[in-house]
Design an enzyme around this catalytic site. Structure first.
Site, short mmCIF file in Angstrom:
data_model
loop_
_atom_site.label_atom_id
_atom_site.label_comp_id
_atom_site.label_asym_id
_atom_site.label_seq_id
_atom_site.Cartn_x
_atom_site.Cartn_y
_atom_site.Cartn_z
N GLY A 38 0.83 -1.21 0.00
CA GLY A 38 0.00 0.00 0.00
C GLY A 38 0.86 1.25 0.00
O GLY A 38 0.47 2.30 0.51
N ALA A 39 2.04 1.15 -0.62
CA ALA A 39 3.03 2.23 -0.52
C ALA A 39 2.74 3.42 -1.42
O ALA A 39 3.41 4.44 -1.34
CB ALA A 39 4.43 1.68 -0.79
N GLY B 154 14.84 5.84 -4.89
CA GLY B 154 15.81 4.84 -5.35
C GLY B 154 15.43 3.44 -4.90
O GLY B 154 16.29 2.59 -4.67
N VAL C 265 4.12 -3.61 -8.84
CA VAL C 265 2.70 -3.27 -8.99
C VAL C 265 1.94 -4.59 -8.96
O VAL C 265 2.11 -5.43 -9.84
CB VAL C 265 2.45 -2.51 -10.31
CG1 VAL C 265 0.96 -2.22 -10.48
CG2 VAL C 265 3.25 -1.21 -10.34
N ASN D 70 0.33 -2.94 5.04
CA ASN D 70 -0.35 -1.64 5.16
C ASN D 70 -1.45 -1.44 4.13
O ASN D 70 -2.32 -0.58 4.32
CB ASN D 70 0.72 -0.54 5.02
CG ASN D 70 0.14 0.84 4.85
OD1 ASN D 70 -0.43 1.39 5.79
ND2 ASN D 70 0.24 1.39 3.65
N SER E 152 -3.25 -2.20 11.71
CA SER E 152 -4.61 -2.39 12.20
C SER E 152 -5.28 -1.02 12.26
O SER E 152 -4.96 -0.12 11.48
CB SER E 152 -4.58 -3.10 13.56
OG SER E 152 -5.87 -3.31 14.04
N TYR F 125 -14.78 -3.43 8.06
CA TYR F 125 -13.43 -2.89 8.31
C TYR F 125 -12.97 -3.25 9.73
O TYR F 125 -11.83 -3.69 9.93
CB TYR F 125 -13.50 -1.37 8.11
CG TYR F 125 -12.19 -0.64 8.20
CD1 TYR F 125 -11.27 -0.66 7.15
CD2 TYR F 125 -11.87 0.11 9.34
CE1 TYR F 125 -10.08 0.04 7.23
CE2 TYR F 125 -10.68 0.82 9.42
CZ TYR F 125 -9.79 0.78 8.36
OH TYR F 125 -8.61 1.48 8.44
N ALA G 161 -13.94 -5.73 11.57
CA ALA G 161 -13.65 -7.17 11.65
C ALA G 161 -12.29 -7.48 11.02
O ALA G 161 -11.51 -8.27 11.56
CB ALA G 161 -14.75 -7.96 10.92
N1 LIG Z 1 -6.05 7.01 7.16
C1 LIG Z 1 -6.56 6.62 8.31
O1 LIG Z 1 -7.24 7.37 9.01
C2 LIG Z 1 -6.28 5.23 8.82
C3 LIG Z 1 -6.61 4.93 10.15
C4 LIG Z 1 -6.36 3.66 10.64
C5 LIG Z 1 -5.80 2.69 9.83
N2 LIG Z 1 -5.49 2.99 8.54
C6 LIG Z 1 -4.94 1.93 7.71
O2 LIG Z 1 -3.67 2.31 7.22
C7 LIG Z 1 -3.45 1.71 5.95
C8 LIG Z 1 -3.03 2.77 4.93
O3 LIG Z 1 -4.11 3.70 4.81
P1 LIG Z 1 -4.00 5.10 4.05
O4 LIG Z 1 -4.75 6.06 4.85
O5 LIG Z 1 -2.59 5.38 3.65
O6 LIG Z 1 -4.90 4.74 2.79
P2 LIG Z 1 -4.65 4.98 1.24
O7 LIG Z 1 -5.95 4.70 0.58
O8 LIG Z 1 -3.98 6.29 1.01
O9 LIG Z 1 -3.60 3.82 0.90
C9 LIG Z 1 -3.95 2.46 0.83
C10 LIG Z 1 -3.16 1.84 -0.32
O10 LIG Z 1 -3.48 0.43 -0.40
C11 LIG Z 1 -3.49 0.10 -1.77
N3 LIG Z 1 -4.28 -1.11 -2.04
C12 LIG Z 1 -5.63 -1.25 -1.92
N4 LIG Z 1 -6.00 -2.46 -2.35
C13 LIG Z 1 -4.87 -3.12 -2.75
C14 LIG Z 1 -4.63 -4.42 -3.31
N5 LIG Z 1 -5.62 -5.28 -3.56
N6 LIG Z 1 -3.34 -4.76 -3.58
C15 LIG Z 1 -2.32 -3.87 -3.36
N7 LIG Z 1 -2.51 -2.63 -2.85
C16 LIG Z 1 -3.77 -2.27 -2.55
C17 LIG Z 1 -4.15 1.31 -2.45
O11 LIG Z 1 -3.90 1.34 -3.84
C18 LIG Z 1 -3.54 2.46 -1.68
O12 LIG Z 1 -2.39 2.99 -2.30
C19 LIG Z 1 -4.74 0.96 5.59
O13 LIG Z 1 -4.61 -0.41 5.92
C20 LIG Z 1 -5.77 1.62 6.48
O14 LIG Z 1 -6.85 0.77 6.76
C21 LIG Z 1 -5.72 4.24 8.02
#
Ligand SMILES: NC(=O)c1ccc[n+]([C@@H]2O[C@H](COP(=O)([O-])OP(=O)(O)OC[C@H]3O[C@@H](n4cnc5c(N)ncnc54)[C@H](O)[C@@H]3O)[C@@H](O)[C@H]2O)c1
Length: 231
Positions: free
Chosen positions: A8-9, A45, A50, A76, A125, A138, A140
Site C-alpha cells: 500500500g506504498a 531509489g 505493482v 499496510n 490495524s 473494516y 472485523a
Molecule cells: N487514514 C486513516 O485514518 C487510517 C486509520 C487507521 C488505519 N489505517 C490503515 O492504514 C493503511 C493505509 O491507509 P492510508 O490512509 O494510507 O490509505 P490509502 O488509501 O492512502 O492507501 C492504501 C493503499 O493500499 C493500496 N491497495 C488497496 N487495495 C490493494 C490491493 N488489492 N493490492 C495492493 N494494494 C492495494 C491502495 O492502492 C492504496 O495505495 C490501511 O490499511 C488503512 O486501513 C488508516
C-alpha cells in the site's frame, strides 16, 4: 543490505513509512495495486512491484522480488467500504476482508523462509478494531489482523517479531474522501484535539521495525491521540 517491504506504498501512510524505513538504512521494496507506487519508489531509489495482493500471482510476484533477506514487512495495504452492518452487501464484506486481512496473512506466511533472524512484521490495524458504527467489515478485518499477529508472534518467536499499529483518523486520501462534516465530528472525539499525521504513524512503525523494539512482540500500539480510551 536488508529489505523492508511496505504494501500500500502508493498511499498516504505507506509512502511516509517507506521514507522512514529508508532513513533507517533499509533497502525498500514498495508494493501497490496503484502504478503510482513506481513514482514513489523512483523518488527514493527503491524497487517497486505493482500487484493486486488479493491475487495469488500478486503475492507470488512480491515473494519473488523480495529475495532472501527480508528484515521488515509492513502489511499496510487496505480499503474501506462503509455501510450500516444490516444494509451492507456481502461484496463489501468480502472485498474489505480479502485485502485488509486475507492478503496480509497470505503474504506474511509466504515470506516465512525469507525473513532474516530478528525480522519484524508490522500489521496496520486500526482503532476501528474496537468497533466502529458503519464499519463492521473494516472493524472485523482490523481485529482479525490483531488476532493473527498475536498468534504468529508466539509461533515465530524469537526469530521474527510481529506487532500491530492501530491509528484512529490520519490525514490521508482515505480520510480526505470522507464528507467534511462527518470528519469534523469524528475529530472532535479525539482527546489530542487533532487528526493524526502520516508522520505520527510512520514513526511508530519505524520504531517497531527497529532494534530498539527487539523485546516487543505480539503487541498493538494505539496511535490515535487517545481516541481508544475516550467514550
Ligand atoms: N487514514 C486513516 O485514518 C487510517 C486509520 C487507521 C488505519 N489505517 C490503515 O492504514 C493503511 C493505509 O491507509 P492510508 O490512509 O494510507 O490509505 P490509502 O488509501 O492512502 O492507501 C492504501 C493503499 O493500499 C493500496 N491497495 C488497496 N487495495 C490493494 C490491493 N488489492 N493490492 C495492493 N494494494 C492495494 C491502495 O492502492 C492504496 O495505495 C490501511 O490499511 C488503512 O486501513 C488508516
Amino acid at each position: 543490505m536488508s529489505t523492508a517491504i511496505v504494501t500500500g506504498a502508493a498511499g498516504g501512510l505507506g509512502g511516509r513509512m517507506a521514507e522512514r524505513l529508508a532513513e533507517a538504512g533499509h533497502e525498500l521494496l514498495l508494493v501497490d495495486l496503484d502504478p503510482g507506487v513506481e513514482v514513489v519508489a523512483a523518488a527514493q531509489g527503491a524497487r517497486a512491484v505493482v500487484a493486486d495482493l488479493t491475487k495469488a500471482e500478486g503475492v507470488a510476484a512480491v515473494v519473488e522480488a523480495a529475495g532472501g533477506e527480508v528484515a521488515v514487512l509492513v502489511n499496510n495495504a487496505g480499503i474501506t467500504r462503509d455501510a450500516r452492518a444490516t444494509k451492507m452487501e456481502e461484496g463489501a464484506f468480502r472485498a474489505v476482508i480479502e485485502i485488509n486481512l486475507v492478503a496480509a496473512i497470505r503474504l506474511t506466511l509466504a515470506l516465512e523462509d525469507h525473513f532474516v533472524d530478528g525480522a519484524a512484521v508490522v500489521n496496520m490495524s486500526s482503532r476501528a478494531s474496537l468497533g466502529n458504527f458503519g464499519q463492521a467489515n473494516y472493524s472485523a478485518s482490523k481485529a482479525g489482523l490483531v488476532g493473527f499477529g498475536r498468534s504468529l508472534a508466539q509461533h515465530w518467536a524469537p526469530r521474527v517479531r510481529v506487532n500491530a499499529v492501530a491509528p484512529s483518523l490520519v490525514d490521508t486520501p482515505m480520510t480526505q474522501a470522507m464528507p467534511p462534516e462527518v470528519l469534523d465530528k469524528l475529530i472532535a472525539k479525539i482527546p489530542a484535539g487533532r487528526i493524526g499525521s502520516p508522520d505520527d504513524v510512520a514513526g511508530v512503525v519505524a520504531f517497531l521495525a527497529s532494534e530498539a523494539a527487539s523485546y516487543i512482540t505480539g503487541q498493538v500500539i494505539y496511535v490515535c491521540g487517545g481516541r481508544s480510551v475516550a467514550p
